[in-house]
Each structure stands twice: as structure tokens, then as C-alpha cells.
Scaffold this motif. Structure first.
Motif, short mmCIF file in Angstrom:
data_model
loop_
_atom_site.label_atom_id
_atom_site.label_comp_id
_atom_site.label_asym_id
_atom_site.label_seq_id
_atom_site.Cartn_x
_atom_site.Cartn_y
_atom_site.Cartn_z
N ASP A 194 46.06 14.68 53.47
CA ASP A 194 45.60 14.28 52.14
C ASP A 194 44.25 14.88 51.77
OD1 ASP A 194 47.82 12.70 51.67
OD2 ASP A 194 46.90 10.90 52.52
N ASN B 105 43.95 17.78 49.27
CA ASN B 105 43.85 17.43 47.84
C ASN B 105 42.43 17.05 47.47
OD1 ASN B 105 46.58 17.64 47.59
ND2 ASN B 105 46.78 15.71 46.44
N LYS C 249 38.76 17.78 44.42
CA LYS C 249 38.42 16.76 43.44
C LYS C 249 36.92 16.51 43.31
CE LYS C 249 42.67 14.11 43.36
NZ LYS C 249 43.31 12.95 43.98
C1 LIG Z 1 48.11 15.75 46.25
O1 LIG Z 1 48.43 16.59 45.17
C2 LIG Z 1 49.79 16.55 44.82
C3 LIG Z 1 50.01 17.55 43.73
O2 LIG Z 1 48.93 17.67 42.90
C4 LIG Z 1 50.14 15.12 44.37
O3 LIG Z 1 51.51 15.06 44.04
C5 LIG Z 1 49.84 14.16 45.49
O4 LIG Z 1 50.10 12.84 45.08
C6 LIG Z 1 48.41 14.29 45.90
N1 LIG Z 1 48.16 13.44 47.06
C7 LIG Z 1 47.11 12.66 47.13
C8 LIG Z 1 46.96 11.88 48.37
O5 LIG Z 1 46.27 12.56 46.23
#
Ligand SMILES: *[C@@H]1O[C@H](CO)[C@@H](O)[C@H](O)[C@H]1NC(C)=O
Ligand SMILES: *[C@@H]1O[C@H](CO)[C@@H](O)[C@H](O)[C@H]1NC(C)=O
Ligand SMILES: *[C@@H]1O[C@H](CO)[C@@H](O)[C@H](O)[C@H]1NC(C)=O
Ligand SMILES: *[C@@H]1O[C@H](CO)[C@@H](O)[C@H](O)[C@H]1NC(C)=O
Ligand SMILES: *[C@@H]1O[C@H](CO)[C@@H](O)[C@H](O)[C@H]1NC(C)=O
Ligand SMILES: *[C@@H]1O[C@H](CO)[C@@H](O)[C@H](O)[C@H]1NC(C)=O
Length: 255
Positions: free
Chosen positions: A125, A128, A132
Motif C-alpha cells: 500500500d 500508493n 499522495k
Molecule cells: C492504490 O491505488 C489504486 C489505484 O489508484 C486504488 O485502486 C487503491 O485503492 C489504492 N490503494 C490504497 C491502499 O490506497
């Protein structure tokens, strides 16, 4: 006469050997009828987890003395989102003594809260999260951390502390506990006047024998540390002992 004795003894040694090996490999649970399947323990005891992993005793003792442990445990017990905790080892606290010796108890509390995110994150995770920007910690407000993913390793930046996740102590939703190499010092307490980071140690002193032939990165490429399974080892030991006994017995017979 003598040869039959040898035969009998050899047979019994072999029997002993194989039966004990069997006994050790047989799976006991299939015999007893299992009662109702126990529900997976919904509760992870953070105090217990941190006391058996580590050494994390400085972090754990501070969590207990400030009662931050209750905040974390409550989040782990009672929320869907769960919790992610970054735990520095005791030697990391020693290294940061200079900064920590003077903090007030409120500041210490904030620093501890700064080591946790109010959500469960698996290592994957964080990829991602890197995109951010600043991520809120349990300490709220300006207490944010920046994450970057460097070829699978999670790096953390608090301004004062740049470090990385060196192993996953526990990572099963809703609780993730990751070991980090440094205490995370927040800018919100120590200010933005960050001393220049010392150049990465020249380290020519390292004796060549200590340097693994692999690249330096090899050391950090195993994010999940599984505790060594001692029961396997004990089992192997048992079998080896039997073998050695059998061979010794055989030798004695032929002498
Ligand atoms: C990570 O990014 C993907 C695509 O943008 C998204 O579908 C997913 O929920 C995200 N995961 C988290 C843990 O934020
Ligand atoms: C959690 O573990 C600690 C240390 O093993 C123990 O003292 C405590 O009673 C446990 N708490 C709960 C709620 O099980
Ligand atoms: C967490 O759950 C355990 C087991 O249900 C309970 O004993 C403990 O008191 C709870 N702790 C908190 C802080 O909610
Ligand atoms: C600790 O606090 C004392 C008194 O406030 C101050 O003189 C000293 O410089 C501080 N030490 C550090 C390392 O900040
Ligand atoms: C975190 O990243 C943001 C931009 O993404 C930057 O402005 C900020 O200074 C960074 N904070 C730290 C502590 O590095
Ligand atoms: C060790 O092995 C035993 C038997 O194979 C297994 O039941 C146990 O869960 C293992 N423990 C760990 C920590 O892997």
C-alpha cells in the motif's frame, strides 16, 4: 548365535529409529475431533507483540508510561481502518538520545503518536501513499510523514529523520507493525532548522570479510522476517540423534 543377536539388536535399533521418526512426523490434530472452529482472534495484543519482537523495550515502555499504548490498542481493537505502527529498535533510541533527553512528556507523547498511522497499510500500500504527499499520523496536525517507495523498500521522511522500513514485524489487517531504523523526529517539535545530514559514512573500515558478496541492498531485500521455526529444528535434531545412536550401536556391535 552371535549373528542372530546382532540381527535382533540391529532390528530393534532400526525399529526404534523409524518409530520415533514416525511419531515425530505424524500429525496429532487429525486424531482428536476438533470442537467448533475457534474464530480467528480478532484482537492483537500490541503489548505482547512488542515485548516478544524487537528489542523494542524503549518504545514499549514509553508507550506504556504515556498511555499511548491504550490509544493504539483501542484503534486496533475497535476500528475498521486499523493501525500501522513504525517501531524503532532500542539502539535507534540510543542514537537519538541527544534529541529525546529534553522533551516534555507531552512532546514525548506526540513523538510516539507520530510513529503510527490511523489505518492499516500493507507494505504494498505504501506505493500508493508515496504519490499522495504528506500523510497524516496519529499525532494529527502538522505531524506528517512522507513516504517513498525505492524499489520495493518503504522510505520514510519526517524532515529530521530519513529512514526506511527494515522489516515487517506483523502485517495482518487491522494491525501492521514495521521496524524502522531510526526514531522519527517531527519537524513540529524540533523545528525546520534541520542540521545537514552527515555525508553517508565513508565506511572504509569495514573489514572485507564482513561484506557480503552480494550488493549492499541485499540486506534490506527481505522485508518480512519470519521467526525461525524452532519446532522444525527440534524435530531434525531428534532424528539426527536417533541416527547417530543407531550408527554408534552398529559400530559397537562390529568391534
Ligand atoms: C492504490 O491505488 C489504486 C489505484 O489508484 C486504488 O485502486 C487503491 O485503492 C489504492 N490503494 C490504497 C491502499 O490506497
Ligand atoms: C497483553 O499482553 C501483556 C503482556 O504479555 C499482558 O500483560 C496483558 O495482560 C495482555 N492484555 C490482554 C488484554 O490480553
Ligand atoms: C482490546 O481487546 C481485548 C480483548 O477483547 C481487551 O481485553 C482489551 O481490554 C481491549 N483493549 C482496549 C484498549 O480496547
Ligand atoms: C536541554 O534543556 C536545557 C535547559 O532548557 C538546555 O540548556 C539544553 O541546551 C537542552 N539540551 C538540548 C540537547 O537541547
Ligand atoms: C513532504 O512532501 C511535500 C511535497 O510532496 C514537501 O512539501 C514536504 O516538505 C515534505 N516533507 C518532508 C518532511 O520531507
Ligand atoms: C512451525 O512448524 C509447526 C509444525 O510444522 C507449525 O505448526 C507452526 O505453526 C510453525 N511455526 C511458525 C512460527 O512458523
Amino acid at each position: 548365535m552371535e549373528s542372530s543377536m546382532i540381527f535382533v539388536i540391529t532390528c530393534s535399533v532400526l525399529l526404534m529409529c523409524s518409530s520415533s521418526a514416525l511419531a515425530q512426523t505424524a500429525s496429532p490434530p487429525s486424531l482428536s475431533p476438533t470442537p467448533a472452529p475457534a474464530p480467528a482472534p480478532a484482537h492483537v495484543n500490541l503489548t505482547y507483540l512488542l515485548s516478544v519482537a524487537g528489542p523494542f523495550s524503549t518504545f514499549l515502555n514509553d508507550l506504556i508510561s504515556t498511555k499511548v499504548i491504550d490509544t493504539f490498542q483501542n484503534q486496533a481493537n475497535n476500528t475498521e481502518q486499523g493501525i500501522t505502527i513504525f517501531v524503532p529498535k532500542d539502539d535507534a533510541f540510543n542514537a537519538a538520545k541527544k534529541y529525546l533527553s529534553n522533551v516534555t512528556s507531552d512532546q514525548l507523547k506526540s513523538i510516539l503518536l507520530f510513529h503510527a498511522l490511523p489505518r492499516f497499510y500493507s507494505l504494498a500500500d505504501f506505493r500508493n501513499l508515496s504519490q499522495k504527499g504528506p500523510t497524516n499520523t496519529f499525532a494529527g496536525g502538522q505531524y506528517t510523514l512522507n513516504f517513498t517507495d525505492v524499489s520495493g523498500t518503504v522510505h520514510l521522511d519526517s524532515g529530521w529523520s530519513k529512514t526506511k522500513v527494515s522489516s515487517a514485524v506483523f502485517s495482518t489487517s487491522p494491525v501492521a507493525v514495521y521496524q524502522v531504523d531510526k526514531v522519527l523526529l517531527p519537524e513540529a517539535i524540533f523545528g525546520t532548522d534541520i542540521p545537514p545530514t552527515p555525508a553517508p559514512a565513508p565506511a572504509p573500515d569495514v573489514s572485507p570479510a564482513d561484506t557480503p558478496s552480494k550488493s549492499k541492498d541485499g540486506a534490506e531485500s527481505s522485508p518480512v522476517s519470519s521467526p525461525t521455526n524452532s519446532s522444525h529444528r527440534i524435530m531434525d535434531l531428534g532424528i539426527w540423534k536417533q541416527l547417530v545412536l543407531a550408527i554408534t550401536a552398529g559400530l559397537i556391535l562390529f568391534l
